[in-house]
Design an enzyme around this catalytic site. Structure first.
Site, PDB file in Angstrom:
ATOM      1  N   HIS A   3       0.821  -1.202   0.000  1.00  0.00           N
ATOM      2  CA  HIS A   3       0.000   0.000   0.000  1.00  0.00           C
ATOM      3  C   HIS A   3       0.862   1.263   0.000  1.00  0.00           C
ATOM      4  CE1 HIS A   3      -2.300   3.145   2.297  1.00  0.00           C
ATOM      5  NE2 HIS A   3      -3.159   2.881   1.343  1.00  0.00           N
ATOM      6  N   GLU A  26       2.011   1.832  -3.501  1.00  0.00           N
ATOM      7  CA  GLU A  26       0.936   2.407  -4.326  1.00  0.00           C
ATOM      8  C   GLU A  26       0.868   3.920  -4.142  1.00  0.00           C
ATOM      9  OE1 GLU A  26      -3.257   3.768  -3.582  1.00  0.00           O
ATOM     10  OE2 GLU A  26      -3.054   1.706  -2.823  1.00  0.00           O
ATOM     11  N   HIS A  27       0.999   4.381  -2.895  1.00  0.00           N
ATOM     12  CA  HIS A  27       1.003   5.822  -2.638  1.00  0.00           C
ATOM     13  C   HIS A  27       2.199   6.501  -3.304  1.00  0.00           C
ATOM     14  CE1 HIS A  27      -2.003   6.948   0.644  1.00  0.00           C
ATOM     15  NE2 HIS A  27      -2.278   5.687   0.373  1.00  0.00           N
ATOM     16  N   GLU A  79       4.584  11.230   2.386  1.00  0.00           N
ATOM     17  CA  GLU A  79       3.549  10.211   2.196  1.00  0.00           C
ATOM     18  C   GLU A  79       3.450   9.301   3.410  1.00  0.00           C
ATOM     19  OE1 GLU A  79       0.402   9.671  -0.243  1.00  0.00           O
ATOM     20  OE2 GLU A  79       2.069  11.109  -0.371  1.00  0.00           O
ATOM     21  N   GLU A 101      -4.082   8.108   7.525  1.00  0.00           N
ATOM     22  CA  GLU A 101      -5.072   7.163   7.004  1.00  0.00           C
ATOM     23  C   GLU A 101      -5.312   6.030   7.993  1.00  0.00           C
ATOM     24  OE1 GLU A 101      -5.852   4.526   2.919  1.00  0.00           O
ATOM     25  OE2 GLU A 101      -3.949   5.578   3.217  1.00  0.00           O
TER      26      GLU A 101
END
Length: 419
Positions: free
Chosen positions: A46, A49-50, A119, A126
């Site tokens: 994940h 992906e960011h 990020e 998140e």
């Protein structure tokens, strides 16, 4: 009609034109997700992906966004437990641009140190947001309870303490070990031309060396319970019954059963728990599948004083369904499933995703008629037999969150299930 081409290095291209559309959906689906991580890598798929959108050797993060948005398109990505996707929606003339941008972010991420720190903070936010959303976090806990100490049971976002430590080297090692041409599928639908996309793919991906990726660790479903007591307005409860995997012949039976039990306002659980008893605002059932396992999941949120009644009524409805599910209910569930499938195919983005997923599962794309036939073949006797097997033989796990100290134990519910 869809077409599939495989390059010599194993990279696959699948397309399906949709006449009359002026736009197209195009993307790269990588058959590497959270369950392909080692324990010390949890959350890195994940994170990767960011980072794909934070700049490449050729483009800054702003340029990635501007190039797509300057032509009126959009670009996005997601990470699941078995796949990571990078996709865009653009007008027909801009398909080559979209694919070039997607190839760039997948193959050439810069992993700039400053951008990693930015990020990292975003992902930690998140994770914090997810933890503050009970009807989201409970499904991570249910997955963990069902597959403890296994890659499939770990959260996609990963734990905050690991996210805080990942660096560029960690990200590069995951790419090197998992992003080979044989693990990638270019899927496109809408205003697309197959031969043009094959030519573009050959130029962008044809040079990649073949990568042999070890298979994911086999999943083992466990009978397990996770109970987190917290002072919340509602008690959240989720049950998972071991179900069929993607290629299991019972998959469509399980999906139709779940639709009949909790797939809409006319479903058994919605009618019994909400409409008749007023025990909850939200309840649903769904059938999820992975490469080698699956689960029927049932969820409801209710008040502390109603939790015991809600849990026992859910079990009682499952038992009753094994003997008195009607042909009318099954016909409705079949129709809902077919309608959902057909409505989804009206969107090029949904169609492209379907092409990629089916090709990843079957190494071919079954015709729509084949899928419809399998749905229609599920009859009342097979549904009742599946329902009976579910309550007498299936393993079951449970997650509870909120004011749940007085909720029935998993063992008590299992005893009621088979009594």
């Amino acid at each position: 009609m869809h077409r599939v081409t495989t390059l010599p290095n194993g990279f696959r291209i699948v397309t399906e034109p949709m006449p009359g559309l002026a736009s197209a959906a195009v993307g790269i689906w990588v058959t590497a997700g959270a369950r392909h991580e080692q324990a010390e890598q949890n959350g890195i798929a994940h994170f990767l992906e960011h980072m794909a959108f934070k700049g490449t050797a050729r483009r800054t993060a702003l340029q990635i966004a501007e190039e797509i948005e300057d032509v009126g398109g959009y670009i996005n990505a997601y990470t699941s437990r078995e796949m990571t996707a990078y996709y865009a929606r653009v007008l027909e003339a801009d398909v080559p641009l979209a694919l070039d941008v997607i190839a760039d972010i997948v193959l050439n991420p810069a992993f700039d140190t400053r951008e990693i720190e930015v990020e990292r903070h975003v992902i930690l936010q998140e994770i914090g947001q997810a933890a503050d959303t009970p009807d989201d976090v409970i499904f991570d806990w249910l997955q963990e309870a069902s597959y403890p100490d296994q890659p499939l049971g770990r959260p996609i976002l990963g734990p905050a303490d690991r996210i805080a430590r990942y660096d560029a080297g960690d990200l590069r090692r995951f790419v090197t070990g998992h992003y080979g041409p044989g693990q990638m599928i270019l899927a496109a639908s809408g205003a697309v031309q197959h031969d043009m996309l094959v030519t573009l793919a050959e130029a962008l991906f044809g040079h990649l060396p073949t990568l042999i990726m070890p298979p994911a660790a086999p999943a083992q479903f466990h009978i397990n319970e996770r109970r987190e007591v917290k002072d919340l307005e509602q008690a959240h409860v989720a049950l998972a019954f071991e179900g069929p995997a993607f290629r299991d012949p019972d998959l469509f039976t399980a999906q139709i059963y779940a639709a009949a039990m909790g797939g809409g306002m006319s479903s058994r659980l919605f009618q019994k728990l909400r409409e008749e008893r007023g025990l909850c605002y939200t309840t649903f059932a769904q059938a999820g599948a992975h490469d080698d396992t699956g689960a029927i999941t049932i969820y409801a949120g209710t008040g502390e004083e109603d939790l015991a009644e809600l849990a026992t009524l859910t079990i009682d409805e499952m038992k009753r369904a094994a003997t008195d599910l009607s042909e009318t209910e099954i016909a409705r569930a079949r129709t809902q499933m077919k309608a959902g499938l057909l409505m989804g195919l009206e969107s090029p983005s949904s169609r492209a995703e379907r092409l990629a997923r089916l090709l990843a599962i079957w190494d071919r794309v079954p015709d729509l008629e084949e899928t419809i036939q399998k749905i229609d073949a599920v009859d009342l006797p097979s549904i009742r037999a599946y329902a009976e097997k579910l309550v007498t033989e299936a393993r079951v796990s449970m997650a509870l969150y909120g004011p749940v100290a007085g909720a029935p134990s998993l063992e008590a519910l299992r005893e009621r299930l088979v009594a």
